[in-house]
Scaffold this motif. Structure first.
Motif, mmCIF file in Angstrom:
data_model
loop_
_atom_site.group_PDB
_atom_site.id
_atom_site.type_symbol
_atom_site.label_atom_id
_atom_site.label_comp_id
_atom_site.label_asym_id
_atom_site.label_seq_id
_atom_site.Cartn_x
_atom_site.Cartn_y
_atom_site.Cartn_z
ATOM 1 N N LEU C 54 0.820 -1.215 0.000
ATOM 2 C CA LEU C 54 0.000 0.000 0.000
ATOM 3 C C LEU C 54 0.856 1.269 0.000
ATOM 4 N N HIS C 117 -10.094 1.523 -2.501
ATOM 5 C CA HIS C 117 -11.304 0.910 -3.053
ATOM 6 C C HIS C 117 -11.718 -0.265 -2.152
ATOM 7 N N SER C 119 -12.620 -3.283 -2.609
ATOM 8 C CA SER C 119 -11.999 -4.585 -2.894
ATOM 9 C C SER C 119 -10.560 -4.611 -2.401
ATOM 10 N N ILE C 120 -9.892 -3.454 -2.452
ATOM 11 C CA ILE C 120 -8.513 -3.379 -1.952
ATOM 12 C C ILE C 120 -8.513 -3.431 -0.418
ATOM 13 N N LEU C 123 -8.798 -7.019 0.402
ATOM 14 C CA LEU C 123 -7.553 -7.702 0.075
ATOM 15 C C LEU C 123 -6.448 -7.344 1.073
ATOM 16 N N VAL C 126 -6.976 -9.544 3.961
ATOM 17 C CA VAL C 126 -6.556 -10.925 3.690
ATOM 18 C C VAL C 126 -5.033 -11.044 3.711
ATOM 19 N N ILE C 127 -4.350 -10.084 3.064
ATOM 20 C CA ILE C 127 -2.879 -10.117 3.031
ATOM 21 C C ILE C 127 -2.327 -10.049 4.459
#
Lengths: 210, 210, 210
Positions: C54, C117, C119-120, C123, C126-127
């Protein structure tokens, strides 16, 4: 003066590390490109990992692309003289030890320039010292040697702690870096000579948690 | 025009790369999540590595989350049709070759936009072209194929050097990128057709330095 | 209140993850340094990968070096009590499950703070949840378990999607994070209890594309 000395040691060290990476690549059946990349990762991967983790941009070899000619050149030369290189094994171990302590001191300097916490300064030195070899071993599909072998990572830790402690005591930075370089290098040479290592574990008797 | 063409090739290429990653994951006994992640890493890992190394934020798929729907979608479709996909092997090699050169040219463009040194521009292209496959192989516990196989990484290097040289000669960027794409792609196809590869090394005869 | 709770869970979780990493290192014949590094990478690798991807600097443990004393301390303690630790296996699985969902919610929060966003945001969660284990397995020369095993990564995905959806519906952030933590944790416990997993693939019948 020490800065220039550090820089010269640094260039010699990335050359030697690139050669060690190239030889390991040749033993894995890599082609000339793979050898060049593996040599470069071995030589510059530690500084790159440090810069990315610290957010210290531009990364070393992007600011100084000439480093790449040293590592790629060293890898290509190695491809031609590898059969003779084991005669240079002792010289290599000496240069590798010099590189380890030089990488460590340089890594500490970068983190200090960003005013990091002393423990992060030491860690930045250790990462600079050992991550090149760690990435090399991952690319060669090995459990990294620096996590298992005689006092390699420990030498980086010792060098970094000594350097930061001397600076904290108010010692002049030139003297502190020279003292750290020399002490760390001696410790590494003694560890090789006498086979010193940290305790390892009897893996048979340990059950996993998963 | 070339930009739109590049973009279309890029979307096709990340789809194809995600499929190749997904198939490799299935062969390692991964589940649907693992397949999606491996496909995504294969497709987007090269650009991600380039962006992180250059400090070029935001990283591609964070600025364009729609890329993730392509790669995850491709991986999930692959999970259902994988048994039939080897019929598509030739098509896949063509799309993979297109992707390799498209990734390379795009990677060069990103580094040029940051006014990097020409050697870094070429390297950014090569990293974009090959690191996805390299990360895929690391996750699958293999010595990366791009470091060993026929002219894969070399095609990226050739494409990047040609592109940067043409621009340096003052050629229009649209013509330069088309020429690099076409030449790189032809080299890759010829390398596959005739089994060209860089010299590899007889690993038995090489002693390590450690 | 939830923030403090999250923080306490986080500290417990990095301690537990560091212990799991240390045990895996001991089983690979690593020395004390390797065990400390592997434990630290397992515990802090997920947040580090998220921050680097990020561009969220400074990375967590650089801003909070005290995290390192938890992970290194936990690894060293593990080195002395590892033979007894399999008695703690059930406790470990519970703490590991708590850590997984806490890491995920924290990762979502970091990405939301950067206005990513949705979805990010998921994610990033999750990461944060899975990359520590993934890096641990790469360092131990294994195909990462999180890509193959029962609903581990899927729990992170579920937790992240639930959290982001609740916030999107206008639910208060404290309630949303508690609901995501509890639901994700229950799903993980049920998955362990009943051996739930995503479909895997019969790797024998799948031909590669290369």
């Amino acid at each position: 003066m020490t800065l220039t000395l550090l820089y010269v040691i640094y260039l010699i060290a990335i050359t030697a590390e690139a050669m060690s990476g190239a030889i390991m690549g040749m033993r894995r059946g890599m082609d000339l490109f793979g050898i060049s990349l593996l040599g470069t990762v071995t030589a510059l991967g530690g500084g790159t990992a440090r810069d990315v983790l610290l957010g210290h941009y531009p990364v070393g070899w992007i600011a100084h692309p000439e480093y790449l000619s040293f590592t790629i050149g060293a890898a290509i030369v190695t491809a031609f003289i590898a059969r003779q290189m084991h005669h240079l094994r002792k010289l290599f171990l000496i240069v590798d030890g010099l590189g380890l302590v030089a990488f460590t001191v340089i890594g500490c300097d970068v983190a200090m320039g960003m005013e990091a916490h002393p423990s992060i300064v030491v860690l930045a030195g250790v990462i600079t010292g050992i991550f090149g070899g760690l990435l090399r071993d991952i690319l060669c599909n090995e459990v990294p040697m620096v996590l298992r072998r005689e006092l390699y990572a420990t030498v980086a830790l010792f060098t970094g702690v000594l350097y930061v402690s001397l600076l904290w005591l108010g010692i002049d930075i030139q003297i502190a870096s020279l003292a750290a370089l020399v002490s760390g290098f001696l410790l590494r040479m003694l560890a090789i000579r006498f086979g010193w290592r940290l305790p390892q574990y009897d893996s048979e008797n340990i059950r996993g948690l998963d």
